[in-house]
Design a protein around this motif. Structure first.
Motif, short mmCIF file in Angstrom:
data_model
loop_
_atom_site.label_atom_id
_atom_site.label_comp_id
_atom_site.label_asym_id
_atom_site.label_seq_id
_atom_site.Cartn_x
_atom_site.Cartn_y
_atom_site.Cartn_z
N VAL A 8 -7.67 -112.87 -16.98
CA VAL A 8 -7.56 -111.15 -16.94
C VAL A 8 -8.10 -110.84 -15.76
CG1 VAL A 8 -8.16 -109.22 -18.11
CG2 VAL A 8 -7.26 -111.24 -19.37
N LEU A 9 -9.19 -111.50 -15.34
CA LEU A 9 -10.20 -111.04 -14.06
C LEU A 9 -9.22 -111.12 -12.90
CD1 LEU A 9 -13.84 -112.02 -14.78
CD2 LEU A 9 -12.85 -109.53 -14.41
N ARG A 10 -8.70 -112.35 -12.79
CA ARG A 10 -7.92 -112.71 -11.53
C ARG A 10 -6.68 -111.72 -11.45
NH1 ARG A 10 -9.15 -118.20 -13.27
NH2 ARG A 10 -11.00 -118.80 -11.64
N LEU A 11 -5.95 -111.63 -12.55
CA LEU A 11 -4.94 -110.39 -12.59
C LEU A 11 -5.06 -109.49 -12.11
CD1 LEU A 11 -2.93 -111.78 -15.80
CD2 LEU A 11 -2.09 -112.16 -13.53
N LEU A 12 -6.11 -108.55 -12.50
CA LEU A 12 -6.66 -107.18 -12.43
C LEU A 12 -7.01 -107.28 -10.91
CD1 LEU A 12 -8.41 -106.10 -15.54
CD2 LEU A 12 -6.38 -105.31 -14.56
N ALA A 52 -7.62 -98.87 -4.49
CA ALA A 52 -6.35 -99.40 -3.89
C ALA A 52 -6.48 -99.74 -2.34
CB ALA A 52 -5.63 -97.91 -3.67
N VAL A 53 -5.49 -100.71 -1.81
CA VAL A 53 -5.69 -101.10 -0.55
C VAL A 53 -4.73 -100.19 0.13
CG1 VAL A 53 -5.39 -103.02 1.20
CG2 VAL A 53 -6.16 -103.56 -1.20
N THR A 143 -5.85 -104.54 11.42
CA THR A 143 -6.13 -105.23 10.12
C THR A 143 -4.78 -105.98 9.90
OG1 THR A 143 -7.49 -103.33 9.38
CG2 THR A 143 -6.53 -104.82 7.79
N TYR A 144 -5.10 -107.12 9.76
CA TYR A 144 -4.09 -108.11 9.58
C TYR A 144 -3.95 -108.57 8.10
CZ TYR A 144 -3.84 -109.09 14.46
OH TYR A 144 -3.32 -108.98 15.78
N LYS A 145 -5.20 -108.49 7.31
CA LYS A 145 -5.21 -108.92 6.00
C LYS A 145 -6.48 -108.34 5.37
CE LYS A 145 -4.55 -112.65 2.87
NZ LYS A 145 -4.22 -114.28 2.77
N HIS A 146 -6.25 -107.81 4.37
CA HIS A 146 -7.55 -107.16 3.54
C HIS A 146 -7.03 -107.25 2.10
CE1 HIS A 146 -10.96 -104.47 3.14
NE2 HIS A 146 -10.29 -103.86 2.24
N ASP A 147 -8.35 -107.87 1.37
CA ASP A 147 -8.34 -108.15 -0.07
C ASP A 147 -7.13 -108.89 -0.48
OD1 ASP A 147 -11.05 -107.22 -0.53
OD2 ASP A 147 -10.31 -105.25 -1.03
N GLY A 148 -6.82 -109.81 0.44
CA GLY A 148 -5.60 -110.77 0.13
C GLY A 148 -4.30 -110.11 0.29
#
Length: 165
Positions: A8-12, A52-53, A143-148
């Protein structure tokens, strides 16, 4: 922690807007059980916030500056880095603060409207703290990538030329 809670944590973490019914299907649990898990994780401050990203480069009205500042400090007897870290993270400009290994002790992330605003923060607030020995400031250029999440063109087609024998 049980495996279902970790799932659940990974999905959220990947998508904080995912609804409970979708999560329940993905972890093979009942919706009530999943909602109970989420409530428990929030109460225990394991889930701290939902965010939100945002790709700010696509927002014309906002042209801010982000800086990563490496800080070398003298740890305080009995409290280590915690006391100086608390003084730093209380500044409203600070968006993130990390204790890191290597040549520097702390990594501070701040947002400002201009480079001058960030320079003023470093010289008047951060460097003025008794425990701060030195700082090195790096400015984010792109920025190329942030928080995955990968930033860039929506067109993700492979642009390589096909080579055939």
């Amino acid at each position: 922690m049980e495996n279902k809670k970790l799932e659940v944590l990974r999905l959220l973490e990947e998508n904080g807007r995912m609804d409970v019914s979708t999560i329940a299907k993905m972890v093979d649990e009942k919706e009530k059980k999943v909602q109970s898990m989420i409530d428990e994780l929030e109460e225990e401050n394991i889930i701290v916030s939902y965010a939100a990203v945002v790709d700010w480069s696509k927002v014309n009205e906002r042209e801010g500056v982000t800086a990563m500042i490496d800080v070398k400090v003298t740890p305080q007897r009995g409290v280590g880095f915690d006391e100086v870290a608390e003084r730093i993270y209380r500044f409203p400009e600070v968006k993130a603060l990390y204790l890191v290994s290597g040549a520097y002790d702390l990594s501070v992330v701040i947002d400002g409207n201009t480079m001058s605003e960030i320079a003023n923060f470093v010289s008047e607030k951060l460097s003025a703290l008794d425990s701060v020995i030195s700082t090195t400031t790096h400015f984010r250029l792109k920025t190329y990538k942030h928080d995955g999440v990968v930033f860039g063109d929506e067109d993700d087609d492979d642009k390589r030329i096909v080579v055939a024998p």
